[in-house]
Design an enzyme around this catalytic site. Structure first.
Site, PDB file in Angstrom:
ATOM      1  CB  CYS A   4      -0.895  -0.008   1.241  1.00  0.00           C
ATOM      2  SG  CYS A   4      -1.917   1.477   1.407  1.00  0.00           S
ATOM      3  CB  CYS A  16      -4.590  -1.342   2.113  1.00  0.00           C
ATOM      4  SG  CYS A  16      -3.784  -1.043   3.706  1.00  0.00           S
ATOM      5  CG  ASP A  78      18.681 -37.527  -2.545  1.00  0.00           C
ATOM      6  OD1 ASP A  78      17.863 -37.442  -3.472  1.00  0.00           O
ATOM      7  OD2 ASP A  78      18.405 -38.005  -1.430  1.00  0.00           O
ATOM      8  CD  GLU A  79      17.481 -41.545  -5.340  1.00  0.00           C
ATOM      9  OE1 GLU A  79      17.954 -42.522  -5.942  1.00  0.00           O
ATOM     10  OE2 GLU A  79      17.162 -41.566  -4.144  1.00  0.00           O
TER      11      GLU A  79
END
Length: 98
Positions: A4, A16, A78-79
């Site tokens: 605003c 607002c 992570d693979e």
């Protein structure tokens, strides 16, 4: 995120919550710029075979012993990556989960 201009609170759905200020709806149109990179091209399935590395491996479908290969991260970070192979003769594609 919009704020605003009167009371600096974050606007929720363009309004607002404190002072009631309402933001007028803006229509943003994106115009293409003339300075696009012309060197970037998208390849079809058959394009670029000569630029991919080759490997000696037996095709599961036709028995030909040469294929192109590439690697993609198809699972979580992570693979290990997944290796894809495409036969140079019959274009049969298969994968290997390393």
């Amino acid at each position: 995120m919009q704020f605003c201009p009167k009371c600096n609170l974050r606007l929720k759905k363009g309004t607002c919550q404190k002072c009631g200020y309402t933001e007028a709806a803006k229509q943003e149109t994106k115009k293409p710029t003339g300075d696009m990179d012309k060197s970037f091209t998208i390849l079809d399935e058959s394009d670029g075979k000569e630029t991919l590395p080759t490997i000696t491996i037996d095709c599961e479908k036709c028995g030909h012993n040469e294929a192109v290969w590439w690697m993609l991260q198809t699972r979580s970070a992570d693979e290990p990556t997944t290796q894809f192979y495409r036969c140079s003769k019959c274009s049969h594609t298969w994968r290997n989960y390393a």
